[in-house]
Design an enzyme around this catalytic site. Sequence first.
Site, short mmCIF file in Angstrom:
data_model
loop_
_atom_site.label_atom_id
_atom_site.label_comp_id
_atom_site.label_asym_id
_atom_site.label_seq_id
_atom_site.Cartn_x
_atom_site.Cartn_y
_atom_site.Cartn_z
N PHE A 152 0.81 -1.22 0.00
CA PHE A 152 0.00 0.00 0.00
C PHE A 152 0.84 1.27 0.00
O PHE A 152 1.92 1.31 0.59
CB PHE A 152 -0.82 0.05 1.29
CG PHE A 152 -2.22 -0.51 1.19
CD1 PHE A 152 -2.85 -0.67 -0.02
CD2 PHE A 152 -2.91 -0.84 2.34
CE1 PHE A 152 -4.14 -1.17 -0.09
CE2 PHE A 152 -4.20 -1.34 2.28
CZ PHE A 152 -4.81 -1.51 1.06
N GLU A 153 0.31 2.33 -0.57
CA GLU A 153 0.86 3.69 -0.47
C GLU A 153 2.33 3.76 -0.92
O GLU A 153 3.13 4.49 -0.37
CB GLU A 153 0.76 4.22 0.97
CG GLU A 153 -0.56 3.98 1.67
CD GLU A 153 -1.73 4.75 1.03
OE1 GLU A 153 -1.55 5.34 -0.04
OE2 GLU A 153 -2.81 4.75 1.61
N GLY A 154 2.66 2.99 -1.92
CA GLY A 154 4.05 2.91 -2.39
C GLY A 154 4.75 1.78 -1.68
O GLY A 154 4.78 1.73 -0.44
#
Length: 580
Positions: A390-392
């Site tokens: 997630f999120e990079g």
Amino acid sequence: MIDDIDYREIVTPEDFTEEHRMIAETTEKFVAGEIIPRDEEIEKLNYGLTVELLQKAGDLGLLGAEVPESYGGFGLDKVSSTLITEKLTKASSFSLSHGAHVGIGTLPIVYFGTEEQKQKYLPTLATGEKIAAYCLTEPSSGSDALGAKTIATLSEDGQYYVLNGSKQFITNAGFADIFIVYAKVNGKDFSTFIVERTMSGVSIGPEEKKMGIKGSSTCPLILEDVKVPVENLLWEVGKGHLIAFNILNIGRYKLAAGCVGAAKDSIEYAASYANERTQFDRKISSFPLIGKKLADMNIRTYVLESMVYRTAGLFDIGLAEVDYDSPNVGYQSAKAIAEYQLECSINKVFGSETLDFIVDEGVQIHGGYGFIQEYRIERNYRDSRINRIFEGTNEINRLLIPGTLIKRAMKGELPLMQKALALQSELLGLVPSQSFQGTLEQESHLLSMSKKIFLMVGAQAVQKYQLKLEQEQEILSHLADMMILTFAMESALLRTKKSIDQVGETKAANAIHMTTAFIHEQFDVIECRAREVLAAMESGDTLRTGLSVLKKLTKRTPINSLGLKRQIAARVIEAESYVL
């Protein structure tokens, strides 16, 4: 990495106000009364139920915490919203639906929307009447977000943009009303649009069958000749990357806040089970190896919690200057959020890997039962794995951490190289003191040495590779680990010093033990990473000189960490929960 910080300057959980505690209690009661009794229904992907519960959360103010009061929200500080995120973690999949809505779904409009967009969308998002989703990832572009192929073409009359493309892995897509969509205007200018579900040409693909977080909706978003009014362009054409990356920064630190809550829950499950399970006529909690696991779980949670609320405090300072009524609010927001980009990535990597460690140890403490769905730790184990993606991904964030620091230094925004050059002459004649008498004195010294080690090794890497350093990903990853652990060590140390100042050493004994054990253990990791980087860059006499300096910087007196962990374990086992 450059300066020393005064513990009085940071925010810690011990600083929570009565209002903060009331917000936390309200969230906990909502989860216990509304979510947990219906958890099995949520896990079966009941859209209607999730929306209903989101609206109930909205009635309690749990959706509008970060929406300014003038747009129907509460305009609370980041510490408050972080507490809500942490306490909602017990809600499992629902917490993800909530987080995607209030964070990456709503905040783009809060920080980058026009007055008209805020008036139109924020009041209904704050109540849950409308649900938001964030649409960046595409089938062919994950980590390479700017490689998106979704196209936006301005109509001949200039009244709307026509969007074509598809987005992948969109949380809340199954029931969201508002989509924050990234597309390239004319195939080149990365931009952001507010897309409504009811617009012609918007459709949703099938639900993904996931390893964990099964009660959250994850679907593709398909855009076929969708006419989006020009007034739904968020900020300006070509500013999409600033919105995307800064909103992801917020998402990263909030992800870490969620990891704090999940880590505490997992400790509770593991400690309670260890006190119930009997083997060889003894509770397994009485076995030192089980105790050590619980101690390590508790220590890392304490450190992560220290980092997360320190970062929340930084955001409160940085965002306090943003004028949400100003026509320049986009630039102000981008600048304020970007200031803490490094801390957000650090929190994300450390938080996700800490939680994975904790749930893994939790399963191990449960033995075979940890593999059985009847026991909650099995669910925590599955649900936690997505956080490192997630999120990079953590790999991308590891490249960003030192890369961003070095770029800022190159621009003259940070005196990194000046500090490093001043340090070089100091290092050759350095003979670190080994006489430590006071509480946490040696640990403060090790923190200082960690910063020197990073400056020494990082400066050599910059001098050797210069602009080609970004191609040396293994070295960047090692430098990132050194930065992450230094920030973690410092956060725990400052918090503990603040606790000693507030309540005295006796009452802060557990915090002192955890900080001491963590810093000594992670200092070994920093030394190892530095040695590997030096060996990768140099050879012969140059390498020997570097290793000689490193040896001076890492000289220390070992501690009885096993003894400290036995004391920490005893407290966790007695409380059957996370303990300070």
